[in-house]
Scaffold this active site. Structure first.
Site, PDB file in Angstrom:
ATOM      1  CB  THR A 176      -0.503  16.518   0.947  1.00 32.71           C
ATOM      2  OG1 THR A 176      -0.518  15.302   1.675  1.00 32.71           O
ATOM      3  CG2 THR A 176      -0.320  17.693   1.889  1.00 32.71           C
ATOM      4  CE  LYS A 191       3.283  17.813  -1.873  1.00 27.56           C
ATOM      5  NZ  LYS A 191       2.007  17.231  -1.549  1.00 27.56           N
ATOM      6  CE  LYS A 243      -0.459  14.861   4.837  1.00 33.01           C
ATOM      7  NZ  LYS A 243       0.226  13.844   5.607  1.00 33.01           N
TER       8      LYS A 243
HETATM    9  P1  NAP Z   1       4.756   9.507  -5.298  1.00 29.82           P
HETATM   10  O1  NAP Z   1       5.234   8.171  -4.883  1.00 29.82           O
HETATM   11  O2  NAP Z   1       5.741  10.494  -5.832  1.00 29.82           O
HETATM   12  O3  NAP Z   1       3.571   9.298  -6.358  1.00 29.82           O
HETATM   13  C1  NAP Z   1       2.993  10.395  -6.986  1.00 29.82           C
HETATM   14  C2  NAP Z   1       1.919   9.960  -7.942  1.00 29.82           C
HETATM   15  O4  NAP Z   1       1.432  11.131  -8.620  1.00 29.82           O
HETATM   16  C3  NAP Z   1       2.435   9.008  -9.044  1.00 29.82           C
HETATM   17  O5  NAP Z   1       1.408   8.119  -9.376  1.00 29.82           O
HETATM   18  C4  NAP Z   1       2.715   9.992 -10.194  1.00 29.82           C
HETATM   19  O6  NAP Z   1       2.676   9.397 -11.463  1.00 29.82           O
HETATM   20  C5  NAP Z   1       1.537  10.926 -10.037  1.00 29.82           C
HETATM   21  N1  NAP Z   1       1.760  12.199 -10.713  1.00 29.82           N
HETATM   22  C6  NAP Z   1       2.637  13.171 -10.403  1.00 29.82           C
HETATM   23  N2  NAP Z   1       2.538  14.216 -11.257  1.00 29.82           N
HETATM   24  C7  NAP Z   1       1.565  13.873 -12.142  1.00 29.82           C
HETATM   25  C8  NAP Z   1       0.980  14.541 -13.245  1.00 29.82           C
HETATM   26  N3  NAP Z   1       1.374  15.758 -13.604  1.00 29.82           N
HETATM   27  N4  NAP Z   1       0.027  13.896 -13.914  1.00 29.82           N
HETATM   28  C9  NAP Z   1      -0.390  12.666 -13.546  1.00 29.82           C
HETATM   29  N5  NAP Z   1       0.102  11.979 -12.498  1.00 29.82           N
HETATM   30  C10 NAP Z   1       1.072  12.588 -11.797  1.00 29.82           C
HETATM   31  O7  NAP Z   1       4.031  10.269  -4.093  1.00 29.82           O
HETATM   32  P2  NAP Z   1       3.356   9.635  -2.797  1.00 29.82           P
HETATM   33  O8  NAP Z   1       4.394   9.533  -1.736  1.00 29.82           O
HETATM   34  O9  NAP Z   1       2.541   8.451  -3.167  1.00 29.82           O
HETATM   35  O10 NAP Z   1       2.417  10.861  -2.362  1.00 29.82           O
HETATM   36  C11 NAP Z   1       1.170  11.080  -2.985  1.00 29.82           C
HETATM   37  C12 NAP Z   1       0.448  12.188  -2.221  1.00 29.82           C
HETATM   38  O11 NAP Z   1       0.243  11.764  -0.863  1.00 29.82           O
HETATM   39  C13 NAP Z   1       1.243  13.502  -2.134  1.00 29.82           C
HETATM   40  O12 NAP Z   1       0.361  14.576  -2.182  1.00 29.82           O
HETATM   41  C14 NAP Z   1       1.936  13.394  -0.780  1.00 29.82           C
HETATM   42  O13 NAP Z   1       2.253  14.672  -0.260  1.00 29.82           O
HETATM   43  C15 NAP Z   1       0.872  12.679   0.022  1.00 29.82           C
HETATM   44  N6  NAP Z   1       1.373  11.898   1.157  1.00 29.82           N
HETATM   45  C16 NAP Z   1       2.499  11.150   1.054  1.00 29.82           C
HETATM   46  C17 NAP Z   1       2.921  10.431   2.148  1.00 29.82           C
HETATM   47  C18 NAP Z   1       4.174   9.585   2.112  1.00 29.82           C
HETATM   48  O14 NAP Z   1       4.653   9.223   3.192  1.00 29.82           O
HETATM   49  N7  NAP Z   1       4.700   9.240   0.965  1.00 29.82           N
HETATM   50  C19 NAP Z   1       2.184  10.453   3.333  1.00 29.82           C
HETATM   51  C20 NAP Z   1       1.020  11.194   3.391  1.00 29.82           C
HETATM   52  C21 NAP Z   1       0.611  11.912   2.287  1.00 29.82           C
HETATM   53  P3  NAP Z   1       4.011   8.763 -12.131  1.00 29.82           P
HETATM   54  O15 NAP Z   1       4.113   7.371 -11.615  1.00 29.82           O
HETATM   55  O16 NAP Z   1       3.739   8.846 -13.583  1.00 29.82           O
HETATM   56  O17 NAP Z   1       5.156   9.641 -11.694  1.00 29.82           O
END
Ligand code: NAP
Length: 297
Positions: free
Chosen positions: A97, A240, A172
């Site tokens: 997102t 965010k 989104k």
């Molecule tokens: P998450 O569990 O916090 O995972 C984030 C991922 O991004 C991890 O693999 C993290 O790596 C990586 N990352 C963060 N900063 C980084 C950097 N500077 N360099 C390289 N890798 C980095 O988040 P998530 O819930 O999966 O969400 C991922 C995306 O989908 C976001 O944009 C979120 O808004 C969107 N989203 C989430 C949901 C939900 O329900 N969770 C639903 C729809 C959309 P590390 O493991 O090293 O930290």
């Protein structure tokens, strides 16, 4: 036909999606900044790359799900980033997102390398990602979309095509505006119900069946009553997104008065230390102000 795929970013969402690509039989390469998250994939037959640039060499398609615009900046545009490894004929899909403006920058950069790009963010959370039941939106060139559609069908239950790049990212944010307001409405409603001395299980009984019902209200409401704030969508990610919506709506002079209130409440919840909990923990900031705890009897 797409056979080889790289998945970068194995967090809550990416790990579920990458697992489903493995299950579907694609040759998978993974990369995650924290290397321990690669391990279960290596055990299940995926190749582990040591950098984003190396992850994307020799694959048909690269997909990523990263926290925010900053992470996309580093992983895509940074040194040893995807752009330094991608070649003509490959396709990249950003499932994070992010601001539509970021998607447009990505598209421009990929096209300079001769690669196609789609923004394809998702609705649904941890469970939907794991169960391949996401609601996916995609934007970019139609022929690139048609090529990757069979892959996306292994990840989601619906796929909506939105036309030119940036439109899926915009959709989104539109959806997340609605989600953020719904979550705030649930929290305010439950706190008021608690203050009024209503039986909260009966309150949820009504929320489940009334004409304003929604899976989001029911699932989060039930978890709040159980005091279960384990993360499927982190509160700090919702904050965010609220900031992204503010920026995006501001750029279009579109009014978002209610979102501004929700944003303040999310900021209070983060200050109170609930940023890593589920977004439904937004109720904790209201509970503090109200001097109550919302809980089933
Ligand atoms: P998450 O569990 O916090 O995972 C984030 C991922 O991004 C991890 O693999 C993290 O790596 C990586 N990352 C963060 N900063 C980084 C950097 N500077 N360099 C390289 N890798 C980095 O988040 P998530 O819930 O999966 O969400 C991922 C995306 O989908 C976001 O944009 C979120 O808004 C969107 N989203 C989430 C949901 C939900 O329900 N969770 C639903 C729809 C959309 P590390 O493991 O090293 O930290």
């Amino acid at each position: 036909m797409i056979k080889k795929i790289s998945y970068l970013g194995l967090g809550t969402m990416g790990s579920g999606m990458a697992s489903n690509l493995l299950k579907a039989g694609y040759e998978l390469t993974v990369w995650n900044r924290s290397v321990e998250r690669n391990k279960p994939f290596a055990r299940n037959g995926a190749r582990v790359a040591d950098s984003p640039a190396n992850a994307v060499r020799d694959v048909d398609l690269v997909m990523y799900s990263l926290s925010n615009d900053q992470a996309v900046e580093e992983v895509v545009f940074g040194s040893n980033g995807i752009l330094s490894g991608i070649n003509a004929g490959q396709i990249a899909i950003d499932m994070s997102t992010v601001l539509p403006a970021t998607s447009l920058r990505e598209q421009e950069a990929y096209s300079k390398r001769g690669a196609d790009f789609l923004d394809a963010p998702v609705f649904g959370s941890k469970k939907e990602a794991a169960d391949a039941k996401l609601w996916i939106m995609a934007a970019g060139k139609r022929d690139a979309f048609e090529k990757v559609k069979p892959v996306l069908q292994h990840l989601g239950q619906t796929i909506h095509y939105f036309g030119k790049n940036g439109n899926a990212a915009a959709m989104k944010l539109v959806g997340n505006l609605i989600v953020a307001l719904e979550m705030e409405a649930l929290a305010e409603g439950l706190v008021l119900a608690q203050k009024a001395g209503l039986d909260l299980s009966t309150v949820m009984g009504v929320v489940k069946v009334a004409d304003f019902r929604s899976p989001l209200l029911v699932g989060n409401g039930q978890n709040i009553l159980k005091r279960d704030f384990s993360t499927s969508f982190a509160l700090k990610l919702m904050l965010k997104d609220a900031r992204l919506i503010e920026k995006f709506a501001g750029s279009l002079q579109s009014p978002i008065p209610a979102l501004r209130v929700v944003q303040k409440n999310l900021e209070s919840a983060v200050t109170l230390g609930f940023g890593k909990e589920n977004a439904s923990a937004v109720i904790k900031a209201l509970e503090k102000e109200a001097g109550v705890e919302v809980k089933a009897r």
